[in-house]
Design a protein around this motif. Structure first.
Motif, PDB file in Angstrom:
ATOM      1  N   LYS A  76       0.842  -1.183   0.000  1.00  0.00           N
ATOM      2  CA  LYS A  76       0.000   0.000   0.000  1.00  0.00           C
ATOM      3  C   LYS A  76       0.885   1.243   0.000  1.00  0.00           C
ATOM      4  N   VAL A  77       0.520   2.223  -0.820  1.00  0.00           N
ATOM      5  CA  VAL A  77       1.221   3.497  -0.865  1.00  0.00           C
ATOM      6  C   VAL A  77       0.169   4.586  -0.655  1.00  0.00           C
TER       7      VAL A  77
ATOM      8  N   THR B 253       7.180  -5.007  -7.558  1.00  0.00           N
ATOM      9  CA  THR B 253       5.979  -4.309  -7.987  1.00  0.00           C
ATOM     10  C   THR B 253       6.285  -2.816  -8.059  1.00  0.00           C
ATOM     11  N   THR B 254       5.464  -2.090  -8.826  1.00  0.00           N
ATOM     12  CA  THR B 254       5.656  -0.660  -8.999  1.00  0.00           C
ATOM     13  C   THR B 254       4.339   0.063  -8.779  1.00  0.00           C
ATOM     14  N   ARG B 255       4.388   1.170  -8.070  1.00  0.00           N
ATOM     15  CA  ARG B 255       3.226   2.008  -7.857  1.00  0.00           C
ATOM     16  C   ARG B 255       3.521   3.428  -8.345  1.00  0.00           C
ATOM     17  N   LYS B 256       2.488   4.073  -8.886  1.00  0.00           N
ATOM     18  CA  LYS B 256       2.628   5.458  -9.330  1.00  0.00           C
ATOM     19  C   LYS B 256       2.167   6.390  -8.208  1.00  0.00           C
TER      20      LYS B 256
ATOM     21  N   ASN C 266      -2.355   9.098  -1.745  1.00  0.00           N
ATOM     22  CA  ASN C 266      -2.022   9.251  -3.158  1.00  0.00           C
ATOM     23  C   ASN C 266      -3.229   9.835  -3.890  1.00  0.00           C
TER      24      ASN C 266
END
Length: 400
Positions: free
Chosen positions: A322-323, A392-395, A326
């Motif tokens: 989780k980020v 994994t990658t998050r924007k 955002n």
């Protein structure tokens, strides 16, 4: 702009073993010299790395433009999308390799004008660092251009590589974050050079195995990277996009794609050759794009695909990431609850691939990591988490 989601007939034919044989290099050379429609590698005798089959759904078309019909121009090679604080609407630049002509298109692919730049001719490749355009002309000089004034903007870069610069891709992470380029010719080593031209490292030709490289594009965003995508005159139709993993220098067959099958029908192509290549996050909101120029007969084609779909396909993924919040005002938290490996790396990159933060954490002992990008400015950032073999990658959108 045309979006295509159905599988293409040409792909199906190849998957069932009914592909056409690549035209011999001698014939390609005669074609290129006879009508100036395309520039082929004169020493390339045929494909050596036929790719594995893959679903066409991984390559969603964003842009499909017949670049010859509105311009009466053939022989286009270089292509790049340019957008910054001064060119706010964005525009495509393309080049004619056998002349001094450059062509300008708007962000929708509508032709605007032809122009020349004094002192510049024969451009094969175009790169962009957010401020300047760089042009490779199949010499050891990379020319720097101001895209606003459309004039040369010295100092230019004299490559220390023994190979002429046919393909050229800007990489903000090279030379300790000072920036540089990945360069090479048809079947040569791929060299990383600094902004002053010094060779930093090389990927041997025997390692990457590509023999017809014409365009290249640096990808610092796709999970498992960084990668260098190559538009190569290989494959059944000599318009093959390939992917090199920069850590190993090896190509990955499952990432290959034959561009010709997607655009031949809409543009009446009888043949095509790989030309320039680019990657941008400025063309379609919220998406990365990979695009370039097909040196086609009888028409050139300016194209782009959505790179985001490709990224998802090769990302193994980490659960429990989780980020938040955002968007943020610069401060946000990365929460990791997948403890399959003791150590994880959180890397933050900006929209041109430059590394902003890198943090080593132990998720079992520190599941919550706060990151402050307040000094990095507003914009889009990419949070890449590497946990053992998974990633994994998050924007993240930072907006004050």
């Amino acid at each position: 702009m045309k979006t295509v989601y159905n599988a293409k007939l040409g792909r199906l034919l190849r998957n069932f073993g009914l592909a056409f044989v690549l035209t011999a290099s001698a014939n390609l050379g005669l074609q290129a010299q006879g009508n100036h429609a395309a520039e082929a590698n004169p020493d390339y005798a045929g494909p050596t790395n036929e790719p594995f089959a893959q679903p066409d759904a991984q390559w969603s078309i964003q842009l499909d433009v017949n670049a010859t019909a509105p311009t009466s121009s053939v022989g286009m090679a270089g292509a790049h999308f340019v957008k910054n604080s001064q060119i706010t609407a964005g525009e495509f630049w393309t080049s004619k390799w056998a002349s001094d002509t450059l062509l300008l298109w708007d962000a929708a692919g509508v032709f605007q004008q032809k122009f020349t730049i004094a002192g510049l001719t024969g451009v094969r490749s175009l790169a962009f660092d957010g401020t300047y355009i760089y042009a490779g002309t199949n010499t050891t000089t990379i020319y720097r251009i101001d895209p606003v004034t459309r004039l040369l903007a010295p100092p230019h870069i004299n490559s220390g590589s023994v190979n002429n610069v046919r393909h050229c891709s800007y990489d903000a992470t090279l030379d300790g974050g000072n920036g540089g380029f990945w360069v090479g010719n048809f079947g040569t080593d791929v060299d990383a050079i600094s902004m002053s031209g010094a060779v930093l490292s090389s990927i041997p030709a025997a390692t990457h195995g590509l023999l017809g490289m014409y365009g290249s594009a640096y990808d610092g965003f796709t999970a498992g990277g960084p990668y260098l995508w190559i538009f190569d005159q290989s494959g059944t139709n000599t318009t093959q996009i390939e992917r090199i993993t920069l850590a190993t220098g090896a190509t990955y067959g499952l990432a290959s794609h034959d561009v010709f099958t997607d655009f031949s029908g809409t543009n009446g192509l009888t043949s095509g050759l790989a030309g320039g290549l680019f990657i941008t996050d400025q063309l379609v909101s919220g998406q990365f794009s990979i695009g370039g120029m097909i040196q086609g007969t009888p028409n050139n084609v300016l194209f782009s695909y959505e790179l985001a779909d490709i990224a998802l396909r090769f990302e193994e993924g980490i659960s429990g990431v989780k980020v938040f919040p955002n968007p943020s005002q610069g401060k946000f938290t990365v929460q990791l609850t997948d403890n399959t490996a003791a150590a994880s790396t959180i890397t933050v990159r900006n929209a041109v691939g430059q590394e902003i933060r890198k943090i080593e954490v132990n998720p079992s002992a520190q599941p919550m990591t706060e990151i402050d990008l307040g000094d990095a400015g507003q914009g889009i950032y990419f949070i890449h988490i590497q946990n053992g073999e998974k990633s994994t990658t998050r924007k993240m959108v930072v907006a004050n």
